[in-house]
Design a protein around this motif. Structure first.
Motif, PDB file in Angstrom:
ATOM      1  N   ARG A   4       0.859  -1.180   0.000  1.00 41.20           N
ATOM      2  CA  ARG A   4       0.000   0.000   0.000  1.00 41.20           C
ATOM      3  C   ARG A   4       0.899   1.234   0.000  1.00 41.20           C
ATOM      4  O   ARG A   4       1.819   1.329   0.805  1.00 41.20           O
ATOM      5  CB  ARG A   4      -0.873  -0.036   1.244  1.00 41.20           C
ATOM      6  CG  ARG A   4      -2.000   0.934   1.262  1.00 41.20           C
ATOM      7  CD  ARG A   4      -2.789   0.735   2.535  1.00 41.20           C
ATOM      8  NE  ARG A   4      -4.157   1.176   2.378  1.00 41.20           N
ATOM      9  CZ  ARG A   4      -5.001   1.307   3.365  1.00 41.20           C
ATOM     10  NH1 ARG A   4      -4.652   1.004   4.595  1.00 41.20           N
ATOM     11  NH2 ARG A   4      -6.229   1.717   3.153  1.00 41.20           N
ATOM     12  N   THR A   7       0.268   7.003   2.927  1.00 43.77           N
ATOM     13  CA  THR A   7      -0.851   7.946   2.872  1.00 43.77           C
ATOM     14  C   THR A   7      -0.402   9.321   2.399  1.00 43.77           C
ATOM     15  O   THR A   7      -1.096   9.959   1.601  1.00 43.77           O
ATOM     16  CB  THR A   7      -1.535   8.042   4.246  1.00 43.77           C
ATOM     17  OG1 THR A   7      -1.911   6.725   4.662  1.00 43.77           O
ATOM     18  CG2 THR A   7      -2.776   8.907   4.189  1.00 43.77           C
ATOM     19  N   GLU A  52     -14.579   7.746   3.303  1.00 50.11           N
ATOM     20  CA  GLU A  52     -13.366   7.276   3.944  1.00 50.11           C
ATOM     21  C   GLU A  52     -12.807   6.085   3.191  1.00 50.11           C
ATOM     22  O   GLU A  52     -13.555   5.253   2.682  1.00 50.11           O
ATOM     23  CB  GLU A  52     -13.685   6.874   5.388  1.00 50.11           C
ATOM     24  CG  GLU A  52     -12.491   6.503   6.195  1.00 50.11           C
ATOM     25  CD  GLU A  52     -12.811   6.408   7.675  1.00 50.11           C
ATOM     26  OE1 GLU A  52     -11.875   6.139   8.437  1.00 50.11           O
ATOM     27  OE2 GLU A  52     -13.976   6.579   8.078  1.00 50.11           O
ATOM     28  N   ARG A  53     -11.497   6.014   3.141  1.00 47.26           N
ATOM     29  CA  ARG A  53     -10.830   4.855   2.545  1.00 47.26           C
ATOM     30  C   ARG A  53     -10.778   3.752   3.594  1.00 47.26           C
ATOM     31  O   ARG A  53     -10.313   3.944   4.708  1.00 47.26           O
ATOM     32  CB  ARG A  53      -9.414   5.221   2.127  1.00 47.26           C
ATOM     33  CG  ARG A  53      -8.631   4.029   1.598  1.00 47.26           C
ATOM     34  CD  ARG A  53      -7.227   4.392   1.261  1.00 47.26           C
ATOM     35  NE  ARG A  53      -6.462   4.689   2.464  1.00 47.26           N
ATOM     36  CZ  ARG A  53      -5.145   4.795   2.503  1.00 47.26           C
ATOM     37  NH1 ARG A  53      -4.450   4.670   1.404  1.00 47.26           N
ATOM     38  NH2 ARG A  53      -4.524   5.071   3.626  1.00 47.26           N
ATOM     39  N   ARG A  55     -10.046  -0.631   4.104  1.00 46.27           N
ATOM     40  CA  ARG A  55      -9.511  -1.877   3.547  1.00 46.27           C
ATOM     41  C   ARG A  55     -10.552  -2.965   3.759  1.00 46.27           C
ATOM     42  O   ARG A  55     -11.010  -3.190   4.871  1.00 46.27           O
ATOM     43  CB  ARG A  55      -8.206  -2.217   4.264  1.00 46.27           C
ATOM     44  CG  ARG A  55      -7.533  -3.506   3.918  1.00 46.27           C
ATOM     45  CD  ARG A  55      -6.902  -3.620   2.542  1.00 46.27           C
ATOM     46  NE  ARG A  55      -6.158  -2.493   2.059  1.00 46.27           N
ATOM     47  CZ  ARG A  55      -4.864  -2.500   1.774  1.00 46.27           C
ATOM     48  NH1 ARG A  55      -4.156  -3.572   1.961  1.00 46.27           N
ATOM     49  NH2 ARG A  55      -4.285  -1.444   1.278  1.00 46.27           N
ATOM     50  N   ASP A  61      -8.810  -1.689  -1.224  1.00 42.53           N
ATOM     51  CA  ASP A  61      -9.363  -0.455  -0.675  1.00 42.53           C
ATOM     52  C   ASP A  61     -10.704  -0.142  -1.321  1.00 42.53           C
ATOM     53  O   ASP A  61     -10.940  -0.466  -2.491  1.00 42.53           O
ATOM     54  CB  ASP A  61      -8.414   0.720  -0.920  1.00 42.53           C
ATOM     55  CG  ASP A  61      -7.197   0.691  -0.019  1.00 42.53           C
ATOM     56  OD1 ASP A  61      -7.257   0.040   1.035  1.00 42.53           O
ATOM     57  OD2 ASP A  61      -6.196   1.336  -0.362  1.00 42.53           O
ATOM     58  N   LEU A  63     -14.059   3.048  -1.007  1.00 36.83           N
ATOM     59  CA  LEU A  63     -14.523   4.309  -0.432  1.00 36.83           C
ATOM     60  C   LEU A  63     -15.909   4.083   0.129  1.00 36.83           C
ATOM     61  O   LEU A  63     -16.794   3.586  -0.581  1.00 36.83           O
ATOM     62  CB  LEU A  63     -14.556   5.402  -1.499  1.00 36.83           C
ATOM     63  CG  LEU A  63     -13.212   5.752  -2.122  1.00 36.83           C
ATOM     64  CD1 LEU A  63     -13.396   6.731  -3.267  1.00 36.83           C
ATOM     65  CD2 LEU A  63     -12.264   6.307  -1.088  1.00 36.83           C
ATOM     66  N   GLU A 101     -15.645  12.651  -5.904  1.00 32.20           N
ATOM     67  CA  GLU A 101     -15.468  11.237  -5.572  1.00 32.20           C
ATOM     68  C   GLU A 101     -14.714  10.500  -6.687  1.00 32.20           C
ATOM     69  O   GLU A 101     -13.937   9.589  -6.421  1.00 32.20           O
ATOM     70  CB  GLU A 101     -16.813  10.567  -5.294  1.00 32.20           C
ATOM     71  CG  GLU A 101     -16.664   9.278  -4.560  1.00 32.20           C
ATOM     72  CD  GLU A 101     -17.947   8.808  -3.899  1.00 32.20           C
ATOM     73  OE1 GLU A 101     -18.014   7.610  -3.605  1.00 32.20           O
ATOM     74  OE2 GLU A 101     -18.861   9.612  -3.671  1.00 32.20           O
ATOM     75  N   ALA A 105     -11.370   8.302  -6.148  1.00 30.57           N
ATOM     76  CA  ALA A 105     -11.300   6.901  -6.566  1.00 30.57           C
ATOM     77  C   ALA A 105     -10.159   6.680  -7.549  1.00 30.57           C
ATOM     78  O   ALA A 105      -9.391   5.723  -7.424  1.00 30.57           O
ATOM     79  CB  ALA A 105     -12.622   6.473  -7.195  1.00 30.57           C
ATOM     80  N   ILE A 108      -6.754   7.184  -5.404  1.00 27.01           N
ATOM     81  CA  ILE A 108      -6.475   6.341  -4.231  1.00 27.01           C
ATOM     82  C   ILE A 108      -6.737   4.855  -4.481  1.00 27.01           C
ATOM     83  O   ILE A 108      -5.980   4.010  -4.020  1.00 27.01           O
ATOM     84  CB  ILE A 108      -7.294   6.837  -3.032  1.00 27.01           C
ATOM     85  CG1 ILE A 108      -6.744   8.198  -2.633  1.00 27.01           C
ATOM     86  CG2 ILE A 108      -7.262   5.862  -1.876  1.00 27.01           C
ATOM     87  CD1 ILE A 108      -7.534   8.891  -1.582  1.00 27.01           C
ATOM     88  N   LEU A 109      -7.794   4.543  -5.205  1.00 30.33           N
ATOM     89  CA  LEU A 109      -8.145   3.127  -5.389  1.00 30.33           C
ATOM     90  C   LEU A 109      -7.350   2.449  -6.487  1.00 30.33           C
ATOM     91  O   LEU A 109      -7.331   1.232  -6.561  1.00 30.33           O
ATOM     92  CB  LEU A 109      -9.643   2.989  -5.666  1.00 30.33           C
ATOM     93  CG  LEU A 109     -10.570   3.493  -4.571  1.00 30.33           C
ATOM     94  CD1 LEU A 109     -12.015   3.228  -4.950  1.00 30.33           C
ATOM     95  CD2 LEU A 109     -10.236   2.880  -3.236  1.00 30.33           C
TER      96      LEU A 109
END
Length: 111
Positions: A4, A7, A52-53, A55, A61, A63, A101, A105, A108-109
Motif C-alpha cells: 500500500r 498515505t 473514507e478509505r 480496507r 481499498d 470508499l 469522488e 477513486a 487512491i483506489l
C-alpha cells in the motif's frame, strides 16, 4: 499482503490532481505519513459529506460513506474533529471540485 502506498503520497497526488483540474483541495489535518487513515470531506453546494478509505476483507481499498447522514455541515465538522482527537494518525482532506469522488477513486483506489 498487498503493498500500500504511504498515505502522504496519496494525499499529495490527490491535492495536485484536484488543484491542476481547477478545484480546491486542502489538508484540514495531517496524520501519520505512512499508514494514517484518510477521511475526505466533499463540498457540495453549501453542504459537506464525507467518505473514507477502508480496507476490505479482500485486501482491496474501497470508499465508504462516513460521518452523520445529516445535511448539517456543523455536524460533520464536529464528527471529523472528534475523530481526529481520538485518532491523531487520521488525515482529513477537503475537496471542492465537481465529481470529487471520481478524483478520489482514480487517485487512491488505483494503487
Amino acid at each position: 499482503m498487498s503493498a500500500r502506498l504511504p498515505t502522504h503520497l496519496l494525499v499529495g497526488a490527490l491535492l495536485r490532481r484536484v488543484n491542476d483540474a481547477g478545484g480546491l483541495a486542502v489538508v484540514r489535518a495531517s496524520g501519520e505519513p505512512q499508514g494514517g487513515a484518510l477521511l475526505i470531506l466533499i463540498v457540495e453546494g453549501r453542504g459537506l459529506r464525507a467518505i473514507e478509505r477502508m480496507r476490505g476483507l479482500d485486501d482491496r481499498d474501497a470508499l465508504i460513506p462516513a460521518g452523520p447522514s445529516s445535511d448539517d455541515p456543523v455536524m460533520l465538522e464536529e464528527y471529523w474533529q472528534n475523530r481526529r482527537r481520538r485518532d491523531r494518525d487520521l488525515w482529513v482532506v477537503e475537496l471542492d471540485i465537481p465529481h470529487a469522488e471520481r478524483f478520489v477513486a482514480e487517485t487512491i483506489l488505483s494503487h
